[in-house]
Write a protein that holds these residues in place. Structure first.
Motif, short mmCIF file in Angstrom:
data_model
loop_
_atom_site.label_atom_id
_atom_site.label_comp_id
_atom_site.label_asym_id
_atom_site.label_seq_id
_atom_site.Cartn_x
_atom_site.Cartn_y
_atom_site.Cartn_z
N SER A 72 0.82 -1.22 0.00
CA SER A 72 0.00 0.00 0.00
C SER A 72 0.85 1.26 0.00
CB SER A 72 -0.94 0.00 1.21
OG SER A 72 -0.19 -0.14 2.41
N ASP A 73 2.11 1.14 0.41
CA ASP A 73 3.00 2.29 0.38
C ASP A 73 4.00 2.14 -0.77
OD1 ASP A 73 4.45 0.20 1.36
OD2 ASP A 73 5.04 1.15 3.24
N THR A 74 5.10 2.82 -0.74
CA THR A 74 6.06 2.82 -1.83
C THR A 74 6.69 1.44 -2.02
OG1 THR A 74 6.57 5.13 -1.36
CG2 THR A 74 8.13 3.93 -2.74
N LEU A 75 6.79 1.01 -3.27
CA LEU A 75 7.42 -0.27 -3.57
C LEU A 75 8.94 -0.08 -3.56
CD1 LEU A 75 7.24 -3.24 -4.51
CD2 LEU A 75 7.23 -2.38 -6.87
N LYS A 76 9.59 -0.73 -2.61
CA LYS A 76 11.04 -0.61 -2.50
C LYS A 76 11.75 -1.93 -2.80
CE LYS A 76 10.82 3.06 0.99
NZ LYS A 76 11.19 3.46 2.37
N SER A 77 11.06 -3.04 -2.66
CA SER A 77 11.66 -4.35 -2.93
C SER A 77 10.55 -5.36 -3.18
CB SER A 77 12.53 -4.80 -1.75
OG SER A 77 11.74 -4.99 -0.59
N LEU A 78 10.95 -6.49 -3.76
CA LEU A 78 10.02 -7.58 -4.01
C LEU A 78 10.58 -8.86 -3.43
CD1 LEU A 78 9.01 -6.90 -7.72
CD2 LEU A 78 7.42 -7.03 -5.82
N ARG A 79 9.72 -9.61 -2.75
CA ARG A 79 10.05 -10.95 -2.32
C ARG A 79 9.52 -11.89 -3.40
NH1 ARG A 79 10.04 -7.13 0.40
NH2 ARG A 79 10.80 -6.89 2.55
N MET A 80 10.43 -12.50 -4.14
CA MET A 80 10.04 -13.27 -5.33
C MET A 80 10.22 -14.77 -5.11
SD MET A 80 11.26 -10.94 -8.57
CE MET A 80 12.94 -10.57 -8.09
N LEU A 81 9.26 -15.54 -5.61
CA LEU A 81 9.31 -17.00 -5.60
C LEU A 81 9.29 -17.48 -7.05
CD1 LEU A 81 6.58 -17.70 -2.88
CD2 LEU A 81 9.06 -17.47 -2.54
N GLY A 82 10.12 -18.46 -7.36
CA GLY A 82 10.16 -18.99 -8.71
C GLY A 82 9.97 -20.50 -8.74
N ALA A 83 9.29 -20.99 -9.76
CA ALA A 83 9.07 -22.43 -9.94
C ALA A 83 8.88 -22.67 -11.44
CB ALA A 83 7.87 -22.91 -9.14
N HIS A 84 8.56 -23.90 -11.83
CA HIS A 84 8.28 -24.15 -13.24
C HIS A 84 7.10 -25.09 -13.38
CE1 HIS A 84 10.27 -28.19 -13.51
NE2 HIS A 84 11.14 -27.69 -12.65
N THR A 85 6.36 -24.91 -14.48
CA THR A 85 5.11 -25.62 -14.70
C THR A 85 5.26 -26.91 -15.48
OG1 THR A 85 4.72 -24.32 -16.71
CG2 THR A 85 3.75 -23.48 -14.66
N ASP A 86 6.41 -27.13 -16.13
CA ASP A 86 6.56 -28.28 -17.00
C ASP A 86 7.22 -29.45 -16.29
OD1 ASP A 86 8.96 -26.73 -16.93
OD2 ASP A 86 9.72 -27.79 -18.68
N GLY A 256 5.75 -6.10 -1.01
CA GLY A 256 5.69 -6.44 -2.42
C GLY A 256 6.12 -7.88 -2.60
N ALA A 257 5.31 -8.68 -3.27
CA ALA A 257 5.59 -10.11 -3.42
C ALA A 257 5.23 -10.55 -4.83
CB ALA A 257 4.81 -10.93 -2.39
N LEU A 258 5.95 -11.55 -5.32
CA LEU A 258 5.75 -12.01 -6.70
C LEU A 258 6.05 -13.50 -6.79
CD1 LEU A 258 6.88 -10.26 -9.95
CD2 LEU A 258 7.60 -12.62 -9.53
N LEU A 259 5.21 -14.19 -7.55
CA LEU A 259 5.41 -15.61 -7.87
C LEU A 259 5.49 -15.75 -9.37
CD1 LEU A 259 5.35 -18.72 -7.31
CD2 LEU A 259 2.84 -18.56 -7.41
#
Length: 434
Positions: A72-86, A256-259
């Motif tokens: 809700s406030d300023t985006l300063k960083s992202l906590r990212m998760l990575g995987a694969h679908t195949d 901030g979070a991302l998958l």
């Protein structure tokens, strides 16, 4: 450690695995669940209007997906998760129809590093996407899932190959074509037409192209006297996709979070929707342009202030093959998430990112393990090093320990599902990444 068996989560996992025989089906299942949770769909060909505090997702090739939430406030960083679908498997050739000994068979090509032997004598379904041309000339892409036993790759009797248990090479060109129908005239096109009418009500449409593969229709199951294990096809790497999605949906939204779940990891990730392609980079640029400062310098600052956890299953210590592991680095099933380390950078973990994840596990009250392959054996890789190379984002590789990786049916620990979900949720909620 606190109790880690979560029956509801395991039920959701089994449902997801059943719904996801291909990367396209997995992406569709993830998108539907994200939408039910309030994520808004974005289209890459449209202008984006992002707002702080909102949640979004976007797909590419219908087989890769990125979901993200903005603070809700300023985006300063992202906590990212990575995987694969195949997952490795047997894909149909374009001109697949062939006949032998009075049987209709379908010619296959090997996708990824398939463990071939377990594919014999399995009840096989067929799934993927089909492109049709309607009578008015319109092209349409349709998902197909023939989720019943329509094919089998029959084994050769031991009486005809007495040395088979001493080791026999398997030729995927001549020995792996499934049988479907006792006929010397039926064609794949006729079967596809019947299945498309059955599933989509499509009549009089021409099949123009397809991407289809066989899969084992045996459903996932909980195994063991105390249900310590989950057995299923495609645990590598739909298990990580599922756990990452669960953690994102259960996070508190403060950060901030991302998958990202990429396709084509099993064949090197070199595609428009693979980890070596620009999909994630494109999304990060658009996020920074919308809710960041918008400059190239601020994008670099955002990436360097973020962290990527690449989740891909690890090789668990096998009770019948203990010598295949370094004795100090053989992770146990139900022993917690595994930090994967390789000095030659086949995994992206370093001491900084590894230490941070150990601290996350401490905060989540879950055990943590390490995996290093034997010094006299080769090492696989993941999307972690590729993503780190393409973006420059600090990255580590972790995963749930499993047996029989790349088999048609793989095995992991039921408690590890909960362990990793808890750890990733703590990671996504963490105010500081340092």
């Amino acid at each position: 450690m606190s109790e880690a068996f979560n029956a509801d989560r395991l039920t959701r996992l089994c449902d997801f695995l059943r719904q996801s025989p291909t990367p396209w089906h997995a992406t569709k299942a993830m998108a539907e669940r994200l939408e039910k949770a309030g994520f808004q769909r974005l289209h890459e060909t449209a202008n984006w209007q992002l707002a702080p505090g909102q949640r979004y997702y976007v797909t590419r090739n219908d087989s890769s997906i990125i979901a993200f939430q903005l603070p809700s406030d300023t985006l300063k960083s992202l906590r990212m998760l990575g995987a694969h679908t195949d997952s490795p498997g047997l894909r149909l050739k374009p001109n697949a129809t062939q006949y032998s000994a009075g049987w209709l068979q379908l010619g296959v090509q090997v996708y990824g590093g398939v463990l071939l032997a377990p594919w014999f004598d399995r009840d096989l379904g067929l799934a993927g996407r089909v492109h049709v041309r309607h009578a008015d000339g319109r092209l349409e892409s349709l998902l197909l899932n023939v989720d019943r036993p329509i094919a089998m790759v029959p084994n050769l009797a031991i009486h005809l190959d007495r040395e088979v248990n001493s080791g026999r090479a398997i030729n995927p060109q001549t020995q792996m074509a499934p049988v479907l129908l006792q006929s010397d005239s039926a064609k794949l096109s006729e079967l596809l037409a019947a299945w498309l009418e059955e599933q989509h009500g499509v009549r009089s449409a021409e099949v123009v192209d397809f991407e289809l593969g066989f899969y084992d229709v045996q459903p996932p199951s909980l195994v063991g006297v105390k249900q310590e294990l989950i057995a299923s096809a495609r645990l590598d790497n739909l298990l990580s996709c599922f756990i990452g999605m669960e953690a994102l949906l259960e996070s508190d939204g403060s950060q901030g979070a991302l998958l990202v779940a990429n396709d084509h990891e099993e064949v090197g990730s070199a595609s428009a929707c693979g980890a070596q392609g620009p999909f994630l980079g494109d999304v990060l640029k658009r996020i920074n342009a919308q809710v960041g400062e918008g400059s190239e310098e601020s994008l670099i600052q955002l990436i360097q202030s973020s962290l990527m956890i690449s989740c891909d299953n690890a090789h668990a210590l096998h009770p019948n093959f203990r010598d295949k592991h370094d004795e100090q680095h053989g992770p146990a099933i139900n022993g917690g998430p595994v930090i994967k380390v390789n000095a030659s950078q086949r995994y992206a973990t370093n001491s900084v990112t590894g230490a941070l994840f150990r601290d996350v596990c401490r905060e989540a009250d879950v055990p943590v393990q390490s995996f290093v392959t034997r010094a006299d054996m080769g090492c696989g890789s993941t999307i972690g090093p590729i993503t780190a190379t393409e973006l420059g984002v600090p990255t580590l590789d972790i995963g749930v320990p499993q047996w029989a990786m790349h088999s048609i049916r793989e095995t992991a620990g039921t408690r590890d599902v909960e362990y990793l979900a808890r750890a990733l949720k703590v990671f996504l909620n963490r105010p500081a990444l340092g």
